[in-house]
Design a protein around this motif. Structure first.
Motif, PDB file in Angstrom:
ATOM      1  N   MET A 178       6.137   5.532 -15.934  1.00  0.00           N
ATOM      2  CA  MET A 178       4.966   6.046 -15.503  1.00  0.00           C
ATOM      3  C   MET A 178       5.007   6.273 -14.276  1.00  0.00           C
ATOM      4  O   MET A 178       5.031   4.765 -13.436  1.00  0.00           O
ATOM      5  CB  MET A 178       3.808   5.583 -16.072  1.00  0.00           C
ATOM      6  N   PRO A 179       5.137   7.202 -13.282  1.00  0.00           N
ATOM      7  CA  PRO A 179       5.023   7.136 -11.834  1.00  0.00           C
ATOM      8  C   PRO A 179       3.484   6.578 -11.225  1.00  0.00           C
ATOM      9  O   PRO A 179       2.632   6.605 -12.195  1.00  0.00           O
ATOM     10  CB  PRO A 179       5.055   8.825 -11.298  1.00  0.00           C
ATOM     11  N   ASP A 180       3.742   5.851 -10.363  1.00  0.00           N
ATOM     12  CA  ASP A 180       2.614   5.276  -9.694  1.00  0.00           C
ATOM     13  C   ASP A 180       1.646   5.965  -9.049  1.00  0.00           C
ATOM     14  O   ASP A 180       1.982   7.210  -8.876  1.00  0.00           O
ATOM     15  CB  ASP A 180       2.795   3.882  -8.987  1.00  0.00           C
ATOM     16  N   LEU A 181       0.357   5.798  -8.755  1.00  0.00           N
ATOM     17  CA  LEU A 181      -0.471   6.571  -8.098  1.00  0.00           C
ATOM     18  C   LEU A 181      -0.058   6.986  -6.549  1.00  0.00           C
ATOM     19  O   LEU A 181       0.783   6.384  -6.081  1.00  0.00           O
ATOM     20  CB  LEU A 181      -1.754   5.736  -7.977  1.00  0.00           C
ATOM     21  N   PHE A 182      -0.371   7.975  -6.130  1.00  0.00           N
ATOM     22  CA  PHE A 182      -0.076   8.632  -4.908  1.00  0.00           C
ATOM     23  C   PHE A 182       1.203   9.111  -4.699  1.00  0.00           C
ATOM     24  O   PHE A 182       1.786   9.402  -3.536  1.00  0.00           O
ATOM     25  CB  PHE A 182      -0.407   7.499  -3.763  1.00  0.00           C
ATOM     26  N   LEU A 183       2.178   9.009  -5.776  1.00  0.00           N
ATOM     27  CA  LEU A 183       3.361   9.481  -5.650  1.00  0.00           C
ATOM     28  C   LEU A 183       3.711  10.903  -6.379  1.00  0.00           C
ATOM     29  O   LEU A 183       3.150  10.871  -7.731  1.00  0.00           O
ATOM     30  CB  LEU A 183       4.430   8.593  -6.149  1.00  0.00           C
ATOM     31  N   ASP A 184       4.178  11.873  -6.049  1.00  0.00           N
ATOM     32  CA  ASP A 184       4.603  13.308  -6.730  1.00  0.00           C
ATOM     33  C   ASP A 184       5.978  13.049  -6.961  1.00  0.00           C
ATOM     34  O   ASP A 184       6.723  12.713  -6.279  1.00  0.00           O
ATOM     35  CB  ASP A 184       4.031  14.278  -5.936  1.00  0.00           C
ATOM     36  N   GLY A 185       6.456  13.868  -8.078  1.00  0.00           N
ATOM     37  CA  GLY A 185       7.979  14.153  -8.187  1.00  0.00           C
ATOM     38  C   GLY A 185       8.297  12.935  -9.111  1.00  0.00           C
ATOM     39  O   GLY A 185       7.681  11.981  -9.215  1.00  0.00           O
ATOM     40  N   SER A 217       1.050  -1.111  -0.194  1.00  0.00           N
ATOM     41  CA  SER A 217      -0.009   0.013   0.042  1.00  0.00           C
ATOM     42  C   SER A 217       0.873   1.207  -0.178  1.00  0.00           C
ATOM     43  O   SER A 217       2.053   1.357   0.155  1.00  0.00           O
ATOM     44  CB  SER A 217      -1.100  -0.018   1.155  1.00  0.00           C
ATOM     45  N   PRO A 218       0.388   2.191  -0.435  1.00  0.00           N
ATOM     46  CA  PRO A 218       1.281   3.426  -0.599  1.00  0.00           C
ATOM     47  C   PRO A 218       1.249   4.504   0.596  1.00  0.00           C
ATOM     48  O   PRO A 218       0.633   4.163   1.837  1.00  0.00           O
ATOM     49  CB  PRO A 218       0.147   4.448  -1.702  1.00  0.00           C
ATOM     50  N   PRO A 219       2.456   5.283   0.414  1.00  0.00           N
ATOM     51  CA  PRO A 219       2.552   6.382   1.498  1.00  0.00           C
ATOM     52  C   PRO A 219       1.359   7.318   1.641  1.00  0.00           C
ATOM     53  O   PRO A 219       0.756   7.192   0.738  1.00  0.00           O
ATOM     54  CB  PRO A 219       3.622   7.215   1.172  1.00  0.00           C
ATOM     55  N   LEU A 220       1.058   7.888   3.005  1.00  0.00           N
ATOM     56  CA  LEU A 220      -0.053   8.559   2.876  1.00  0.00           C
ATOM     57  C   LEU A 220       0.198   9.949   2.459  1.00  0.00           C
ATOM     58  O   LEU A 220       0.641  11.144   3.176  1.00  0.00           O
ATOM     59  CB  LEU A 220      -0.231   8.741   4.458  1.00  0.00           C
ATOM     60  N   ASN A 221      -0.081  10.183   1.293  1.00  0.00           N
ATOM     61  CA  ASN A 221       0.164  11.370   0.540  1.00  0.00           C
ATOM     62  C   ASN A 221      -1.375  12.306   0.823  1.00  0.00           C
ATOM     63  O   ASN A 221      -2.257  11.848   0.059  1.00  0.00           O
ATOM     64  CB  ASN A 221       0.416  11.249  -0.923  1.00  0.00           C
ATOM     65  N   LEU A 222      -1.374  13.281   1.510  1.00  0.00           N
ATOM     66  CA  LEU A 222      -2.732  13.990   1.631  1.00  0.00           C
ATOM     67  C   LEU A 222      -2.621  15.119   0.611  1.00  0.00           C
ATOM     68  O   LEU A 222      -3.703  16.208   0.907  1.00  0.00           O
ATOM     69  CB  LEU A 222      -2.746  14.530   3.063  1.00  0.00           C
ATOM     70  N   ALA A 223      -2.165  15.360  -0.375  1.00  0.00           N
ATOM     71  CA  ALA A 223      -2.333  16.216  -1.374  1.00  0.00           C
ATOM     72  C   ALA A 223      -3.495  16.214  -2.098  1.00  0.00           C
ATOM     73  O   ALA A 223      -4.296  15.293  -2.313  1.00  0.00           O
ATOM     74  CB  ALA A 223      -1.172  16.015  -2.690  1.00  0.00           C
TER      75      ALA A 223
END
Length: 284
Positions: free
Chosen positions: A277-284, A157-163
Motif C-alpha cells: 500500500m503506497p503511503d500518504l502524500f505519494l502518487d504513482g 515527514s513527506p515531500p511537499l505534494n500539492l496535488a
C-alpha cells in the motif's frame, strides 16, 4: 533521481549522539536500534513511562533494547511540546555524551479527519507536536550540532505534494506534516554554511506500526505494509553520509536504498504475497 542519493557512505555511527523525539516503539525505535548496533548514544524524549494496554513498549523498554543492541541509552521522560523537557534532554545529551551529532524529529500525531470534523484540540495537538516540536527540538540542539563533525537533522515527514487530492483529503494533518518538512528545508538553507545537513525521510509504502493498525486499516493494512526496518536502514544511510554532500532533500526510503545498491526488498514486507500500500502524500 538526485545524484546526491548515491554519495559514498561514511563509517557507522559508533560514538555518535542522537537526540530523538519519540522512539518508544515503531519507526523511531527501529532507527534507534539500527544506530545502536553501531554503538551510538541515543537520547530518547518520550511520554510513555508506564505500560499502556493499547500501545506496545515504554521509554524504558526502548532504552533497554538499545543497550542490548550495543548502544547507550538516555531516556528523558517528558512531552516534546514542553520547552523545559527539550532543554533538559539537550543538556543531558551534552553533559553525558559531550555533544550532539544528530537530531531525529520522529514524534508525530496522526488525525485524518476533514476540516469540519477535526476538533480544535486535535488540531492544536498536531501543530504542537509535529511542527512546533520539530522546530524547537532542532533549535535547541543547533548550537551543539554546528560543532559536530558530521551534523544531521533528519525529520520524518513527506515531500511537499500539492496535488488537490492530497491538499483536500485531511488539511489539518497535511498542514502539520508539511510544516515539519518546511522546517527541515528551512534549516538546510539557513545552516548550509555551517555544514548542518537537514533532510526529510518518508516511506514509499505504509509501515507496520501502531498507527497503521489502529488508524489506517487494521490487520489488512498491516499485511500490505513493510516492516520498520526499511526506514531504519534508510535513516542509517542518510546519517552516515557527509553532511555537506546531501542536504535539503525530501528522501523516500526505497529510492534511497536502491541508489545505495539494495535491489531485494521482499524481506522488508510483512507479507510478501500481499500487494503493498503506497503511503500518504505519494502518487504513482
Amino acid at each position: 533521481m538526485n545524484a546526491a542519493l548515491s554519495e559514498t557512505p561514511l563509517p557507522g555511527l559508533a560514538g555518535k549522539t542522537i537526540v530523538m523525539s519519540g522512539g518508544s516503539r515503531g519507526i523511531g525505535l527501529a532507527i534507534a536500534l539500527r544506530a545502536a548496533v553501531d554503538g551510538a548514544n541515543i537520547v530518547l524524549i518520550a511520554k510513555t513511562d508506564t505500560p499502556n494496554p493499547r500501545l506496545e513498549g515504554t521509554i524504558h523498554t526502548a532504552a533497554a533494547a538499545i543497550e542490548d543492541a550495543g548502544g547507550r541509552a538516555l531516556p528523558v521522560v517528558g512531552d516534546i511540546r514542553d520547552d523545559v523537557t527539550i532543554a533538559r534532554a539537550v543538556e543531558a545529551a551534552v553533559g553525558t555524551f559531550g555533544g550532539i551529532d544528530v537530531v531525529l524529529n520522529n514524534a508525530s500525531v496522526l488525525a485524518l479527519e476533514g476540516t469540519l470534523d477535526l476538533s480544535p484540540k486535535r488540531f492544536d495537538l498536531m501543530a504542537d507536536v509535529n511542527v512546533r516540536g520539530t522546530f524547537m527540538l532542532s533549535r535547541a540542539a543547533l548550537p551543539h550540532l554546528v560543532k559536530a563533525a558530521n551534523p544531521h537533522i533528519l525529520t520524518l515527514s513527506p515531500p511537499l505534494n500539492l496535488a488537490p487530492h492530497w491538499l483536500g483529503a485531511h488539511p489539518g494533518y497535511t498542514l502539520a506534516k508539511y510544516g515539519m518538512t518546511l522546517c527541515a528545508l528551512g534549516f538546510a538553507a539557513e545552516f548550509a554554511a555551517q555544514g548542518v545537513a537537514s533532510n526529510t525521510l518518508w516511506p514509499r509504502t505504509t509501515i507496520a506500526t501502531a498507527a497503521v493498525a489502529n488508524v489506517l486499516g487494521g490487520e489488512a493494512m498491516m499485511r500490505r505494509s513493510r516492516k520498520p526496518a526499511i526506514m531504519a536502514d534508510a535513516a542509517h544511510a542518510i546519517l552516515t553520509t557527509g553532511s555537506r554532500e546531501m542536504s535539503g532533500q525530501c528522501l523516500i526510503d526505497e529510492e534511497l536504498l536502491r541508489a545505495r545498491g539494495i535491489t531485494d526488498f521482499e524481506g522488508y514486507a510483512v507479507d510478501p504475497t500481499a500487494g503493498l500500500m503506497p503511503d500518504l502524500f505519494l502518487d504513482g
